[in-house]
Design a protein around this motif. Structure first.
Motif, PDB file in Angstrom:
ATOM      1  N   PHE A 104       0.800  -1.213   0.000  1.00 27.79           N
ATOM      2  CA  PHE A 104       0.000   0.000   0.000  1.00 27.79           C
ATOM      3  C   PHE A 104       0.833   1.262   0.000  1.00 27.79           C
ATOM      4  CE2 PHE A 104      -4.016  -1.868  -0.167  1.00 27.79           C
ATOM      5  CZ  PHE A 104      -3.902  -3.092   0.487  1.00 27.79           C
ATOM      6  N   ARG A 105       2.153   1.130  -0.208  1.00 30.04           N
ATOM      7  CA  ARG A 105       2.978   2.319  -0.355  1.00 30.04           C
ATOM      8  C   ARG A 105       2.517   3.145  -1.554  1.00 30.04           C
ATOM      9  NH1 ARG A 105       8.794   0.190  -1.077  1.00 30.04           N
ATOM     10  NH2 ARG A 105       7.591  -1.282  -2.269  1.00 30.04           N
ATOM     11  N   TYR A 106       1.918   2.496  -2.534  1.00 38.06           N
ATOM     12  CA  TYR A 106       1.482   3.212  -3.726  1.00 38.06           C
ATOM     13  C   TYR A 106       0.506   4.335  -3.385  1.00 38.06           C
ATOM     14  CZ  TYR A 106       0.081   4.283  -8.417  1.00 38.06           C
ATOM     15  OH  TYR A 106      -0.137   4.959  -9.584  1.00 38.06           O
ATOM     16  N   PHE A 107      -0.227   4.182  -2.288  1.00 37.60           N
ATOM     17  CA  PHE A 107      -1.220   5.178  -1.943  1.00 37.60           C
ATOM     18  C   PHE A 107      -0.615   6.418  -1.300  1.00 37.60           C
ATOM     19  CE2 PHE A 107      -3.498   1.172  -2.275  1.00 37.60           C
ATOM     20  CZ  PHE A 107      -4.370   1.520  -3.284  1.00 37.60           C
ATOM     21  N   ARG A 108       0.710   6.457  -1.117  1.00 37.66           N
ATOM     22  CA  ARG A 108       1.397   7.657  -0.637  1.00 37.66           C
ATOM     23  C   ARG A 108       1.808   8.544  -1.808  1.00 37.66           C
ATOM     24  NH1 ARG A 108       5.424   4.691   3.226  1.00 37.66           N
ATOM     25  NH2 ARG A 108       6.583   4.810   1.298  1.00 37.66           N
ATOM     26  N   CYS A 109       1.501   8.134  -2.989  1.00 36.49           N
ATOM     27  CA  CYS A 109       1.888   8.895  -4.174  1.00 36.49           C
ATOM     28  C   CYS A 109       1.141  10.223  -4.215  1.00 36.49           C
ATOM     29  CB  CYS A 109       1.587   8.106  -5.437  1.00 36.49           C
ATOM     30  SG  CYS A 109       2.501   6.560  -5.516  1.00 36.49           S
ATOM     31  N   VAL A 110       1.807  11.221  -4.768  1.00 39.50           N
ATOM     32  CA  VAL A 110       1.227  12.557  -4.877  1.00 39.50           C
ATOM     33  C   VAL A 110       1.007  12.867  -6.351  1.00 39.50           C
ATOM     34  CG1 VAL A 110       1.626  15.012  -4.482  1.00 39.50           C
ATOM     35  CG2 VAL A 110       2.437  13.340  -2.814  1.00 39.50           C
ATOM     36  N   MET A 111      -0.221  13.137  -6.707  1.00 41.50           N
ATOM     37  CA  MET A 111      -0.517  13.593  -8.055  1.00 41.50           C
ATOM     38  C   MET A 111      -1.143  14.978  -7.927  1.00 41.50           C
ATOM     39  SD  MET A 111      -2.549  11.831 -11.227  1.00 41.50           S
ATOM     40  CE  MET A 111      -1.610  10.342 -11.072  1.00 41.50           C
ATOM     41  N   LYS A 112      -0.428  15.979  -8.424  1.00 39.67           N
ATOM     42  CA  LYS A 112      -0.881  17.356  -8.265  1.00 39.67           C
ATOM     43  C   LYS A 112      -2.123  17.606  -9.104  1.00 39.67           C
ATOM     44  CE  LYS A 112       1.380  19.864  -5.995  1.00 39.67           C
ATOM     45  NZ  LYS A 112       1.347  20.100  -4.562  1.00 39.67           N
ATOM     46  N   ARG A 113      -3.078  18.272  -8.481  1.00 35.62           N
ATOM     47  CA  ARG A 113      -4.307  18.629  -9.200  1.00 35.62           C
ATOM     48  C   ARG A 113      -4.343  20.113  -9.524  1.00 35.62           C
ATOM     49  NH1 ARG A 113      -6.833  14.254  -6.012  1.00 35.62           N
ATOM     50  NH2 ARG A 113      -7.114  12.644  -7.570  1.00 35.62           N
ATOM     51  N   GLU A 114      -3.569  20.893  -8.788  1.00 31.57           N
ATOM     52  CA  GLU A 114      -3.489  22.333  -9.059  1.00 31.57           C
ATOM     53  C   GLU A 114      -2.152  22.622  -9.707  1.00 31.57           C
ATOM     54  OE1 GLU A 114      -4.702  25.268  -6.204  1.00 31.57           O
ATOM     55  OE2 GLU A 114      -5.571  23.686  -4.956  1.00 31.57           O
ATOM     56  N   TRP A 115      -2.172  23.482 -10.700  1.00 35.34           N
ATOM     57  CA  TRP A 115      -0.950  23.802 -11.440  1.00 35.34           C
ATOM     58  C   TRP A 115      -0.548  25.235 -11.130  1.00 35.34           C
ATOM     59  CZ3 TRP A 115       1.191  19.645 -13.469  1.00 35.34           C
ATOM     60  CH2 TRP A 115       0.357  18.560 -13.722  1.00 35.34           C
ATOM     61  N   LYS A 116      -0.121  25.464  -9.883  1.00 39.37           N
ATOM     62  CA  LYS A 116       0.272  26.809  -9.477  1.00 39.37           C
ATOM     63  C   LYS A 116       1.737  26.805  -9.073  1.00 39.37           C
ATOM     64  CE  LYS A 116      -4.192  28.152  -7.527  1.00 39.37           C
ATOM     65  NZ  LYS A 116      -4.864  28.494  -6.285  1.00 39.37           N
ATOM     66  N   CYS A 117       2.430  27.821  -9.507  1.00 41.39           N
ATOM     67  CA  CYS A 117       3.826  28.003  -9.103  1.00 41.39           C
ATOM     68  C   CYS A 117       3.918  29.316  -8.341  1.00 41.39           C
ATOM     69  CB  CYS A 117       4.727  28.057 -10.321  1.00 41.39           C
ATOM     70  SG  CYS A 117       4.723  26.528 -11.273  1.00 41.39           S
ATOM     71  N   PRO A 118       4.729  29.390  -7.322  1.00 45.57           N
ATOM     72  CA  PRO A 118       5.595  28.319  -6.835  1.00 45.57           C
ATOM     73  C   PRO A 118       4.799  27.231  -6.134  1.00 45.57           C
ATOM     74  CG  PRO A 118       5.789  30.243  -5.421  1.00 45.57           C
ATOM     75  CD  PRO A 118       4.899  30.634  -6.559  1.00 45.57           C
ATOM     76  N   ASP A 119       5.394  26.041  -6.079  1.00 47.63           N
ATOM     77  CA  ASP A 119       4.799  24.892  -5.420  1.00 47.63           C
ATOM     78  C   ASP A 119       5.748  24.431  -4.319  1.00 47.63           C
ATOM     79  OD1 ASP A 119       4.481  21.801  -5.127  1.00 47.63           O
ATOM     80  OD2 ASP A 119       2.614  22.492  -6.044  1.00 47.63           O
ATOM     81  N   SER A 120       5.220  24.175  -3.144  1.00 50.19           N
ATOM     82  CA  SER A 120       6.065  23.826  -1.990  1.00 50.19           C
ATOM     83  C   SER A 120       6.794  22.501  -2.174  1.00 50.19           C
ATOM     84  CB  SER A 120       5.218  23.780  -0.719  1.00 50.19           C
ATOM     85  OG  SER A 120       4.226  22.779  -0.837  1.00 50.19           O
ATOM     86  N   GLU A 121       6.342  21.675  -3.099  1.00 48.22           N
ATOM     87  CA  GLU A 121       6.975  20.366  -3.301  1.00 48.22           C
ATOM     88  C   GLU A 121       7.999  20.370  -4.435  1.00 48.22           C
ATOM     89  OE1 GLU A 121       3.844  17.263  -1.560  1.00 48.22           O
ATOM     90  OE2 GLU A 121       3.136  18.317  -3.342  1.00 48.22           O
ATOM     91  N   ILE A 122       8.274  21.536  -4.969  1.00 48.79           N
ATOM     92  CA  ILE A 122       9.327  21.680  -5.977  1.00 48.79           C
ATOM     93  C   ILE A 122      10.317  22.711  -5.445  1.00 48.79           C
ATOM     94  CG2 ILE A 122       9.874  22.353  -8.342  1.00 48.79           C
ATOM     95  CD1 ILE A 122       6.965  21.543  -9.052  1.00 48.79           C
ATOM     96  N   GLY A 123      11.534  22.262  -5.227  1.00 48.25           N
ATOM     97  CA  GLY A 123      12.550  23.138  -4.648  1.00 48.25           C
ATOM     98  C   GLY A 123      13.642  23.471  -5.660  1.00 48.25           C
ATOM     99  N   PHE A 124      14.215  24.645  -5.497  1.00 45.34           N
ATOM    100  CA  PHE A 124      15.326  25.090  -6.334  1.00 45.34           C
ATOM    101  C   PHE A 124      16.506  25.426  -5.428  1.00 45.34           C
ATOM    102  CE2 PHE A 124      11.417  26.170  -8.581  1.00 45.34           C
ATOM    103  CZ  PHE A 124      11.637  25.523  -9.794  1.00 45.34           C
ATOM    104  N   TYR A 125      17.682  24.995  -5.828  1.00 42.11           N
ATOM    105  CA  TYR A 125      18.885  25.207  -5.037  1.00 42.11           C
ATOM    106  C   TYR A 125      19.945  25.837  -5.927  1.00 42.11           C
ATOM    107  CZ  TYR A 125      16.512  22.161  -1.792  1.00 42.11           C
ATOM    108  OH  TYR A 125      15.578  21.625  -0.942  1.00 42.11           O
TER     109      TYR A 125
END
Length: 196
Positions: free
Chosen positions: A34-55
């Motif tokens: 059931f690890r598959y159910f921890r998957c994240v599929m974004k439904r909103e397409w807004k930037c910036p997004d907290s799950e995308i980081g830039f370094y």
């Protein structure tokens, strides 16, 4: 209540996508993960997004500096220089900005001393075993990376001095960025992975 078709389709995805555990006797329940159910599929397409980081990494500061894209005007204080070339490095499925081969690529550019290196980390949206959701999330990662790219060009960086390097799905993200840019990218370097 879930329909039987829905339950069967989820069960099929879990069985197909999840690798079997070592030492398992092969019965149906042992295949469920059931690890598959921890998957994240974004439904909103807004930037910036907290799950995308830039370094940002620079020759003077070769350490990881997270960029707050809401305060992008502070880039020069982090060591970004307009006179240098820029490279975006994007990892693939189940990667991070700090894992190999991305760290090798980053260090090679830093060794040249004439690059601002931007690492794109979308690992929360591309983790194992969530390949299908990672495919869907590539669009958002490309959109948000394109916004950072646009900021650089709007502030004087020349497109011909910016390279996007992508590994596996990261190569696709580099290509997809063009859909969100008014000027075409000058150089994309992609490395895909084939399973044998």
């Amino acid at each position: 209540m879930c329909s039987p078709k829905y339950i069967l389709s989820i069960l099929f995805l879990v069985i197909i996508i999840t690798p079997s555990a070592p030492g398992v006797d092969g019965n149906m329940m042992s295949m469920l993960d059931f690890r598959y159910f921890r998957c994240v599929m974004k439904r909103e397409w807004k930037c910036p997004d907290s799950e995308i980081g830039f370094y940002l990494f620079t020759p003077e500061r070769p350490v990881s500096q997270r960029i707050n894209v809401r305060h992008i005007h502070l880039l020069p204080k982090l060591g970004w220089k307009l006179t240098r070339k820029n490279v975006f490095i994007v990892h693939g499925f189940n990667g991070t900005h700090a894992k190999t081969p991305m760290s090798f690529i980053r260090d090679a550019y830093l060794w040249r001393k004439d690059y601002n290196v931007f690492m794109v980390d979308w690992s929360k949206l591309s983790r194992f075993p969530c390949y299908l959701s990672a495919l869907a999330n590539m669009r958002l990662a490309a959109q948000c990376t394109a916004q950072l790219y646009s900021y650089l060009t709007q502030n004087g960086a020349l497109a011909k001095m910016i390279t996007c390097v992508g590994h596996s799905l990261g190569a696709h993200i580099c290509g997809m960025m063009s859909a969100h840019l008014t000027k075409k990218q000058y150089k994309i370097i992609g490395k895909s992975v084939f399973l044998e």
